[in-house]
Every structure is written in C-alpha cells, then in structure tokens.
Design a protein around this motif. Structure first.
Motif, mmCIF file in Angstrom:
data_model
loop_
_atom_site.group_PDB
_atom_site.id
_atom_site.type_symbol
_atom_site.label_atom_id
_atom_site.label_comp_id
_atom_site.label_asym_id
_atom_site.label_seq_id
_atom_site.Cartn_x
_atom_site.Cartn_y
_atom_site.Cartn_z
ATOM 1 N N LYS A 78 0.819 -1.205 0.000
ATOM 2 C CA LYS A 78 0.000 0.000 0.000
ATOM 3 C C LYS A 78 0.857 1.260 0.000
ATOM 4 C CE LYS A 78 -3.720 2.186 2.642
ATOM 5 N NZ LYS A 78 -4.605 2.089 3.823
ATOM 6 N N LYS A 79 1.894 1.276 0.841
ATOM 7 C CA LYS A 79 2.769 2.457 0.923
ATOM 8 C C LYS A 79 3.507 2.687 -0.385
ATOM 9 C CE LYS A 79 2.283 3.415 5.423
ATOM 10 N NZ LYS A 79 1.777 4.713 5.941
ATOM 11 N N LEU A 80 3.971 1.596 -0.997
ATOM 12 C CA LEU A 80 4.706 1.731 -2.262
ATOM 13 C C LEU A 80 3.823 2.314 -3.351
ATOM 14 C CD1 LEU A 80 6.781 -1.593 -2.299
ATOM 15 C CD2 LEU A 80 7.723 0.709 -2.268
ATOM 16 N N LEU A 81 2.579 1.844 -3.429
ATOM 17 C CA LEU A 81 1.681 2.304 -4.485
ATOM 18 C C LEU A 81 1.230 3.746 -4.264
ATOM 19 C CD1 LEU A 81 -0.393 -0.954 -4.901
ATOM 20 C CD2 LEU A 81 1.179 0.046 -6.573
ATOM 21 N N LYS A 82 1.313 4.226 -3.031
ATOM 22 C CA LYS A 82 0.933 5.606 -2.759
ATOM 23 C C LYS A 82 1.963 6.604 -3.269
ATOM 24 C CE LYS A 82 -2.194 5.491 1.195
ATOM 25 N NZ LYS A 82 -2.392 5.896 2.615
ATOM 26 N N VAL A 83 3.211 6.200 -3.296
ATOM 27 C CA VAL A 83 4.268 7.143 -3.689
ATOM 28 C C VAL A 83 4.735 6.946 -5.121
ATOM 29 C CG1 VAL A 83 5.084 7.366 -1.327
ATOM 30 C CG2 VAL A 83 6.097 5.624 -2.802
ATOM 31 N N ASP A 84 4.316 5.837 -5.769
ATOM 32 C CA ASP A 84 4.778 5.561 -7.131
ATOM 33 C C ASP A 84 3.652 4.862 -7.881
ATOM 34 O OD1 ASP A 84 6.173 5.168 -9.410
ATOM 35 O OD2 ASP A 84 7.782 3.963 -8.535
ATOM 36 N N ASP A 85 3.373 5.327 -9.115
ATOM 37 C CA ASP A 85 2.307 4.716 -9.900
ATOM 38 C C ASP A 85 2.576 3.241 -10.158
ATOM 39 O OD1 ASP A 85 0.887 7.004 -9.997
ATOM 40 O OD2 ASP A 85 1.757 7.689 -11.893
ATOM 41 N N ASP A 86 3.816 2.917 -10.437
ATOM 42 C CA ASP A 86 4.138 1.520 -10.777
ATOM 43 C C ASP A 86 5.474 1.148 -10.143
ATOM 44 O OD1 ASP A 86 4.111 -0.963 -11.793
ATOM 45 O OD2 ASP A 86 4.295 -0.390 -13.900
ATOM 46 N N PRO A 87 5.506 0.964 -8.832
ATOM 47 C CA PRO A 87 6.787 0.720 -8.160
ATOM 48 C C PRO A 87 7.425 -0.610 -8.538
ATOM 49 C CG PRO A 87 4.970 0.338 -6.643
ATOM 50 C CD PRO A 87 4.368 0.904 -7.887
ATOM 51 N N PHE A 88 6.622 -1.518 -9.111
ATOM 52 C CA PHE A 88 7.165 -2.840 -9.421
ATOM 53 C C PHE A 88 7.587 -2.966 -10.877
ATOM 54 C CE2 PHE A 88 3.891 -3.340 -6.082
ATOM 55 C CZ PHE A 88 4.755 -3.574 -5.030
ATOM 56 N N SER A 89 7.616 -1.840 -11.606
ATOM 57 C CA SER A 89 8.068 -1.895 -12.990
ATOM 58 C C SER A 89 9.558 -2.214 -13.066
ATOM 59 C CB SER A 89 7.771 -0.571 -13.698
ATOM 60 O OG SER A 89 8.448 0.482 -13.018
ATOM 61 N N ASN A 90 10.301 -1.921 -11.971
ATOM 62 C CA ASN A 90 11.718 -2.269 -11.903
ATOM 63 C C ASN A 90 11.825 -3.769 -11.677
ATOM 64 O OD1 ASN A 90 14.373 -2.824 -10.863
ATOM 65 N ND2 ASN A 90 14.607 -0.627 -10.466
#
Length: 564
Positions: free
Chosen positions: A527-539
């Motif tokens: 949840k925290k990751l998605l709040k600060v980045d649209d697609d944090p798992f693209s890396n």
C-alpha cells in the motif's frame, strides 16, 4: 680431502689481493669450507681488519662466526686492535674487533674473551687511553651476562667516574645487562643512582635506560636502600629540574612500596613548578595507580589538579591530560573521578587533548550518556584534519559506550562534512549485535538520518532501520510494534525513490527483509509503495526481490485500483 685443502690455500692467498671484491668472495668461500680444511695460521685475521674495508671486514666476521673455535688464539691479538688510533679509520678497526669478539663470545668463547679483557688490564683507566677502555667495556656488555666474572664487574664499576663521558656511558649501559647484584649494594647503588643528576644529558638518559633494563631482570619488589633514600630526598629539594626528574625515575625503579613510603615526595612532585616534572611523575605512576593504598594517599593531589580554577596554559592542559590518562589505567580509580571527567568533557572551552582523555576514561566505565552528546559532536567540529583524525581514533577506542550514542549525534551534525559522518558510521558495524536494544529506542533518530544530504548516511540508515524492525522485542504491545514498524516502513518507502541507486537498492532490500521477518506487514508495504509511485514494481530487480523473498507473486497494479 686433499682438493679442499688446496682450495683453502688458494682462497687464503686471494685474501691478500688488494681488490675488495675478490678478497670478500675469497673469505666467503673459505668460510663455507669444513673446519678441517682451514688453517687459521694462513688467515691474517687482524691484518684484514686493519687494512681492508667494510665488505671484507663483514665477510671476515661472518667467517669467524661460523668457525669460532678455529680462531680461539686470535682473541688476544684482536683485543690489541682496541689500541688503533690516529684517524677516522681507527674507529672502524675498533668496531670490527668488538664485532668479531662478540661473535666468538656468543659461540662458546665468552669465558675466554672475559678472561683476557679482564686480566690484560684493558679495564684499568691508567693503563690505556679512553677509547681502549671504552671498547673493552663495550665487548663485556655484549657477551652473555653469566660469563662476566665478579672481578670484571668490579673493574667496570670502578670506571663509572671516568674522566671521559664516553666511558661512563659505556659502563652504565653495561650494568643495565648484568648489574642485578649491584641493586642490593647500598654504596654501589647510590653511586650509580647519582648519575641520574649528572649535568650531561646523555649520561642521565643512559642511566634511565639502564635502570629500566635492570628492573626487567629482577623478579619481585626492589627494596629501597638507606643511601638511595637519602639521595632521593636531596633530589627533590634541588633547584635543578633534571635532579627532580631523577627522583621520579628512582621512584619508578623501586616500585609501589617505595612510592607508598615516600608519597609525600610524590605529592610535592605533582605540584612541581616545572611542567615536565609533573608530567613525568604522572606517567611513572601508571603502572602503580591500581594499588588502592597508593591511590588513597595521592587522591587529594589529583583532585587539586582536576579542580584547578585558574586560567590554564598549554603546559597545565598537558598536566590535566596526563592526569586523566593516569586515572583511566584502573577502572575503580576511573569510577572515583568520573564526575571531574564529565566536567572537562562538557566544558566548551576545554582543551581538545584533555577532552580526548576524558572520553576514554568515561568509556572505560561506560559512563557516556545523553548529557555528553553535544560535547562529543563539538569535538568533531574542527577544520584541522590532524585533530579530526585524532578524535575519530579516540571514538573508535571508546567503542560500545560511544556507538550507543551515534544516532543521537547525527541530530547535531548539521552541515558537517560527509567525511565526519562516515567516520562515525564505521564504528557501528563491530557492535551491531550489542546495540540492537538501544537502537530500537532511538528509531526516530535513525529515521531522521534517512533525510541526510549524504547518500552513504541514507544507505546506512536504511540498513539500521531493518535491524531495528527485525529486533523489536516480542513482549511489546501490538500497538507499539505497529507504530514503530509503520514509521520505519514509511521512511524506507520514501527513500525507495532516492536519487542514488545504491540507496534505492538498500531501501528495497530493507523492505524485503521486514516483509520476510514480519509477513503481516506485506500488505502495508504494498500500500505504501503504491501511494508514492504509480508503478513501483516496474523495476524488474525490485519485482524479483520482493517476489522471491516473500514467496508471493506481485501482480502489476495501477494506482487507481488501490483507492478505497
């Protein structure tokens, strides 16, 4: 056998050739032959030492060292070389003779060397010039001590007041190696100790070194004789500073019992008008301050030094520094004076050298605390690279007590050079396991470190936050555990977007560690990751890291789907 004998004769003939290189190689080759093949009568040993130069002499000495028994009859002629004089070359000749005789004495001929030197009058001042006597004394100081006869020792001691200072220094050096019996002889010891007040500094220094060597050769406590004790009183009352220094060296030589008996003399020396005397007595006391009786007798003098209110000069600062250096030699003593060390450390205008010793004293008894954080940081605020290095080394020696305070110290390090901060961070690694509990309580200070301007500090903060999150006590209330972990996850998510790739990677590794150790927080991390980045798992690296470490496939999500 005949062929080696012929070779020996040929080598002996080559020795007489003037060319140094050929003569050197001939002597080396001759020394490598078996003793039965060498005729010592064909080797002009003394002539070589007199007429040749360095490499030839050295080769000759090596040859004698290999076959000392062959040249036994050369001892007396070698002693005659002590008489060489006339120019600078004669010094090298005497030195070569001493070296050759030293090789013989260490290969089983020591008794022969001592007998000839003693019986032929080389130790009688009236028979020879000073340089002959000096060479004779030097050779007896090199031979094994057990080979020096009582007669030879007495002859050497009679030279103590020789008119040549070179002979006096040689005699003093010699007794440092075999003068144990002299310690119990009141007259001899008094005469020897009197050299500590000699006007010549070389003689004083030689006497100090000799006393240190003698002390190592004697087991147990050394009794202070009546004559030396009277001499000690005379030294202290002298107007010359080096005579008062002589009293310091005598007290150090005789040890604890003598210091306790003469504690009033030590108290006088601790307030001596000459700083070097005060510093020397403080250094001399280091090996004895652990004795509770001695410390009790001297503690008022130490307190007077530490409580000095007047404006201090450089020399007074050195005295105070040495006082703390002395008092930290024993943990019980250090505990007794901790309050004075606290005052010196927290005094803003205190000398940095004094503060360094105060830190080490307080660290010894684990008495560094929150009240010292600002003072410790101030010690790092200097533009002098030498002082910064010294302070960093002191902090490294302080160890665990200081490492516990490092997160708090970062709160005061605003605008400091990154080198200072990095030095502090290097001290954490060796004590990482010991500071877990303390760092759990300081987690908010570590979170503040994630906003530092230096990427190395931010990366280290991420590592420490992981340690804190994975070290939370199991008996904490759930609400407190959630509060601490939520704050840590939020800080790590923020630096997951850091401009420095190493910091981003450390943040990702830290989040994965927390999710592995506490799986119940995996949804919160998502949840925290998605709040600060649209697609944090693209890396792809982060995707693989989280998926593999958690054992859960992370599906690509959009930020809109995360809204309630």
């Amino acid at each position: 056998e005949e062929e080696p004998r012929n070779s020996a004769s040929e080598f002996s003939a080559l020795i007489r050739i003037i060319t140094n290189a050929i003569a050197t190689e001939a002597i080396i080759a001759l020394g490598n032959l078996s003793p039965s093949c060498i005729d010592p009568q064909q080797v002009p040993l003394e002539d070589i030492l007199v007429r040749s130069f360095g490499s030839v002499r050295q080769a000759c000495i090596y040859m004698v060292d290999k076959h000392p028994q062959l040249f036994k009859e050369h001892i007396k002629p070698l002693c005659e070389l002590f008489k060489a004089s006339g120019d600078l070359q004669s010094c090298y000749i005497r030195s070569a003779a001493v070296s050759t005789l030293a090789c013989m004495s260490r290969r089983g001929l020591a008794d022969n060397v001592v007998d000839i030197v003693s019986s032929q009058g080389y130790l009688i001042a009236s028979n020879h010039p000073y340089y002959v006597v000096e060479a004779a004394v030097r050779i007896l100081s090199i031979v094994p001590p057990e080979s020096v006869t009582p007669q030879a020792k007495q002859q050497i001691f009679d030279l103590l007041n020789h008119r040549s200072h070179r002979v006096t220094v040689a005699v003093i050096d010699a007794f440092g190696f075999f003068g144990e019996q002299m310690i119990t002889n009141d007259a001899h010891m008094k005469q020897f100790a009197y050299c500590l007040r000699h006007p010549d500094s070389e003689i004083r220094s030689a006497t100090q070194n000799a006393l240190e060597r003698l002390k190592k050769r004697v087991d147990g406590e050394i009794s202070l004789t009546t004559g030396v004790e009277s001499l000690l009183v005379g030294f202290v009352s002298s107007q010359e500073y080096f005579e008062r220094l002589a009293a310091v060296h005598l007290l150090k030589f005789y040890g604890t019992r003598a210091m306790i008996k003469n504690h009033e003399i030590i108290s006088v020396l601790l307030v001596d008008p000459t700083p070097c005397v005060r510093i020397e007595i403080l250094r001399a006391l280091r090996d004895f301050i652990a004795d509770s009786e001695l410390y009790k007798l001297l503690s008022p003098a130490f307190v007077d030094i530490m409580e000095q209110k007047e404006v201090r000069g450089i020399a007074d600062n050195q005295v105070l520094r040495e006082t703390y250096r002395l008092l930290r030699c024993d943990s019980d003593v250090a505990s007794d004076v901790a309050k004075y060390a606290q005052q010196s450390l927290n005094l803003y205008f205190e000398d940095i050298q004094v503060k360094k010793q105060a830190v080490l004293l307080l660290a010894l008894i684990d008495d560094l605390g929150n009240d010292n954080v600002q003072s410790l940081v101030d010690m790092l605020k200097t533009n002098d690279a030498k002082i910064l290095t010294e302070v960093a080394n002191v902090f490294a020696r302080a160890g665990l007590p200081l490492v516990r305070l490092i997160p708090k110290m970062f709160g005061y390090l605003k605008g400091e050079h990154p080198t200072v901060k990095r030095k502090l961070l290097r001290f954490v690694a060796p004590f990482k396991e010991q500071v877990k509990d303390e760092y759990v309580q300081l987690y908010h200070h570590i979170i503040t470190m994630t906003t530092d301007t230096d990427s190395i500090v931010r990366k280290k903060a991420a590592e420490l936050l992981t340690m804190v999150a994975c070290s939370l006590p199991t008996d904490l209330p759930d609400g407190l555990t959630n509060t601490v972990t939520n704050a840590i996850i939020e800080a790590l998510v923020e630096i997951n977007l850091d401009r420095n790739s190493f910091v981003r990677r450390e943040a990702a590794v830290s989040l994965s560690e927390i999710g592995t150790f506490q799986p119940q927080f995996i949804p919160l991390i998502h949840k925290k990751l998605l709040k600060v980045d649209d697609d944090p798992f693209s890396n792809i690296l982060i995707w693989r890291l989280f998926s593999f470490r958690w054992g859960t496939l992370i599906e690509k999500q959009s930020k809109l789907n995360t809204k309630p």
